[in-house]
Design a protein around this motif. Structure first.
Motif, short mmCIF file in Angstrom:
data_model
loop_
_atom_site.label_atom_id
_atom_site.label_comp_id
_atom_site.label_asym_id
_atom_site.label_seq_id
_atom_site.Cartn_x
_atom_site.Cartn_y
_atom_site.Cartn_z
N GLU A 154 36.81 33.44 11.85
CA GLU A 154 35.85 33.60 12.96
C GLU A 154 36.60 33.94 14.25
O GLU A 154 36.22 34.86 14.99
N LEU A 155 37.70 33.24 14.51
CA LEU A 155 38.48 33.52 15.72
C LEU A 155 39.11 34.92 15.64
O LEU A 155 39.04 35.71 16.60
N ALA A 156 39.70 35.24 14.49
CA ALA A 156 40.37 36.55 14.34
C ALA A 156 39.38 37.69 14.53
O ALA A 156 39.67 38.69 15.20
N GLN A 157 38.19 37.54 13.93
CA GLN A 157 37.19 38.62 14.06
C GLN A 157 36.77 38.78 15.52
O GLN A 157 36.64 39.90 16.02
N SER A 158 36.59 37.66 16.22
CA SER A 158 36.16 37.77 17.62
C SER A 158 37.28 38.39 18.46
O SER A 158 37.02 39.14 19.40
N LEU A 159 38.53 38.14 18.11
CA LEU A 159 39.66 38.75 18.83
C LEU A 159 39.69 40.26 18.60
O LEU A 159 39.88 41.03 19.53
N LEU A 160 39.49 40.66 17.35
CA LEU A 160 39.49 42.11 17.06
C LEU A 160 38.32 42.78 17.77
O LEU A 160 38.47 43.86 18.35
N ASP A 161 37.15 42.12 17.75
CA ASP A 161 35.97 42.69 18.42
C ASP A 161 36.23 42.81 19.92
O ASP A 161 35.70 43.70 20.58
N ALA A 162 37.07 41.91 20.45
CA ALA A 162 37.38 41.95 21.89
C ALA A 162 38.50 42.95 22.21
O ALA A 162 38.92 43.07 23.35
N GLY A 163 39.02 43.63 21.18
CA GLY A 163 40.01 44.69 21.42
C GLY A 163 41.45 44.30 21.16
O GLY A 163 42.37 45.05 21.54
N ALA A 164 41.69 43.17 20.51
CA ALA A 164 43.09 42.78 20.21
C ALA A 164 43.74 43.86 19.34
O ALA A 164 43.08 44.42 18.45
N PRO A 165 45.05 44.14 19.57
CA PRO A 165 45.70 45.23 18.83
C PRO A 165 46.10 44.85 17.40
O PRO A 165 46.64 45.70 16.67
N GLY A 166 45.86 43.62 16.99
CA GLY A 166 46.21 43.20 15.64
C GLY A 166 46.04 41.69 15.54
O GLY A 166 45.61 41.04 16.51
N ILE A 167 46.38 41.16 14.39
CA ILE A 167 46.32 39.71 14.17
C ILE A 167 47.64 39.28 13.53
O ILE A 167 48.08 39.90 12.55
N HIS A 168 48.25 38.25 14.11
CA HIS A 168 49.50 37.68 13.57
C HIS A 168 49.14 36.30 13.02
O HIS A 168 48.72 35.42 13.78
N LEU A 169 49.29 36.11 11.71
CA LEU A 169 48.89 34.83 11.12
C LEU A 169 50.10 33.92 10.93
O LEU A 169 51.12 34.33 10.34
N TYR A 170 49.98 32.70 11.43
CA TYR A 170 50.99 31.67 11.19
C TYR A 170 50.71 31.10 9.80
O TYR A 170 49.76 30.36 9.61
N THR A 171 51.53 31.48 8.83
CA THR A 171 51.19 31.15 7.43
C THR A 171 51.65 29.77 6.99
O THR A 171 51.19 29.28 5.96
N LEU A 172 52.61 29.18 7.68
CA LEU A 172 53.28 27.95 7.21
C LEU A 172 53.82 28.16 5.78
O LEU A 172 53.87 27.23 4.97
N ASN A 173 54.18 29.40 5.50
CA ASN A 173 54.78 29.81 4.22
C ASN A 173 53.83 29.69 3.03
O ASN A 173 54.29 29.65 1.87
N ARG A 174 52.51 29.65 3.29
CA ARG A 174 51.52 29.61 2.20
C ARG A 174 50.67 30.88 2.27
O ARG A 174 50.47 31.43 3.34
N SER A 175 50.16 31.30 1.13
CA SER A 175 49.40 32.56 1.11
C SER A 175 47.89 32.37 1.07
O SER A 175 47.14 33.28 1.44
N GLU A 176 47.41 31.19 0.60
CA GLU A 176 45.99 31.07 0.24
C GLU A 176 45.07 31.38 1.42
O GLU A 176 44.14 32.19 1.30
N ALA A 177 45.31 30.74 2.57
CA ALA A 177 44.41 30.94 3.72
C ALA A 177 44.48 32.38 4.22
O ALA A 177 43.45 32.99 4.53
N SER A 178 45.69 32.95 4.26
CA SER A 178 45.84 34.33 4.74
C SER A 178 45.07 35.30 3.85
O SER A 178 44.45 36.26 4.34
N MET A 179 45.11 35.07 2.53
CA MET A 179 44.36 35.94 1.61
C MET A 179 42.87 35.86 1.91
O MET A 179 42.17 36.87 1.96
N LEU A 180 42.37 34.64 2.12
CA LEU A 180 40.94 34.47 2.39
C LEU A 180 40.56 35.13 3.71
O LEU A 180 39.52 35.79 3.82
N ILE A 181 41.40 34.97 4.71
CA ILE A 181 41.09 35.55 6.03
C ILE A 181 41.05 37.08 5.93
O ILE A 181 40.10 37.72 6.39
#
Ligand code: FAD
Length: 285
Positions: free
Chosen positions: A248-275
């Motif tokens: 939800e936050l990432a989508q609102s950032l992109l809609d607001a014109g952010a040039p990309g999204i940097h995900l803090y993964t904590l070295n796990r993939s599951e949440a990043s895949m879902l996002i």
């Protein structure tokens, strides 16, 4: 190897941050995570480094391995506090010789807040040094939407950030949970004449207790409702709920014109895949 500065502005970037693993199990975990997230064709990944001491060596080795083995660039975090100019110069030469072209130039926080002798005081001094290297590195810096915890006020923090960022190519932010913190940062920097791309750092709260601790250290405000809800969940339910909130936050950032999204993964993939699967399908077209 692509320079992050050249990727920005073509289409929104998707990037992942990892930390150097400690033991053998953690190394396997990171390799698995990298294999899984490679399927998302990230624009780049970045590897953190410890401040002071010899934390740079592990970062350097991982960054060089990824740049050699994977079809996407790895950016090295480079901290300067607690280091001599000679040490930093040697590291920059290592990176240049291995074809690494992306550096995130940071002050760093020495362990336990210790005061250690150093040739550097602020990240802006490191930016100058990286810029002066003949390799022509693409240089990113850190930005703190809610202002840096050691800053006496937001106004002075923004001024120092604008000066630093104008000498670099782009910034990546500390994590935050309120879109307004990002838009205010962008607007206040623009008012100071700084229009460089600012990639928001988004933290899926897969481990609420740890993230609370990090937030306490870096001055990020924690939304109590979200954290209380996540603390009441466990396993996949918590990962799914954490990914939903981050999406939800990432989508609102992109809609607001952010040039990309940097995900803090904590070295796990599951949440990043879902996002990545849940963001509007148009965003990386
Ligand atoms: P600076 O830009 O030097 O700012 C630090 C403080 O000094 C701020 O309050 C600023 O306003 C003030 N300041 C700046 N210039 C001046 C000046 N000329 N005069 C007076 N005050 C000034 N830490 C690690 O140890 N390893 C990592 O890998 C790492 N990765 C990070 C990645 C990201 C995306 C982010 C956002 C942070 C990361 N950090 C990392 C944390 C970072 O090192 C700390 O937040 C550190 O305390 C500040 O770093 P900085 O580069 O923003 O410092």
């Amino acid at each position: 190897m692509s320079r992050v500065v050249d990727l920005l502005g073509t289409r929104p970037t998707l990037s992942f941050e990892f930390f150097p693993p400690g033991d053998g199990n953690a190394r396997e975990q990171l390799a698995e995570t990298l294999d899984t997230l490679s399927g998302l064709t990230p624009s780049f990944v970045s590897i953190t480094c410890g401040a002071g001491g010899n934390g740079h060596d592990r970062t350097r080795d991982i960054v060089i391995d990824i740049c050699g083995d994977r079809p996407f660039p790895a950016m090295a975090h480079l901290t300067c506090v607690g280091h001599t100019r000679g040490e930093i110069a040697a590291l920059l030469d290592d990176y240049a010789a291995a074809g690494v072209v992306n550096i995130l130039a940071l002050a760093g926080d020495p362990p336990g807040g210790a005061t250690i002798s150093s040739d550097f005081r602020y990240a802006s001094e490191l930016v100058e040094m990286v810029r002066a290297h003949p390799a022509g590195f693409s240089v990113g810096v850190a930005a703190h939407p809610e202002s840096h915890p050691r800053s006496p006020d937001r106004e002075s923090d923004r001024r120092f950030l604008a000066t630093k960022l104008n000498r670099a190519d782009f910034a990546i932010t500390q994590f935050f949970f309120d879109l307004a913190d990002y838009t205010r940062l962008v607007e206040e920097l623009a008012d100071l004449g700084c229009h460089r791309p600012i990639i928001p750092g988004v933290m899926p709260v897969i481990w609420p207790r740890n993230v609370r601790r990090y937030a306490g250290m870096n001055g990020s405000t924690v939304p109590e409702n979200l954290f209380t809800r996540l603390e009441g969940l466990s396993g996949p339910d918590r990962t799914i709920a954490a990914a939903e909130a981050a999406t939800e936050l990432a989508q609102s950032l992109l809609d607001a014109g952010a040039p990309g999204i940097h995900l803090y993964t904590l070295n796990r993939s599951e949440a990043s895949m879902l996002i990545a699967a849940s963001l509007s399908p148009q965003w990386r077209k």
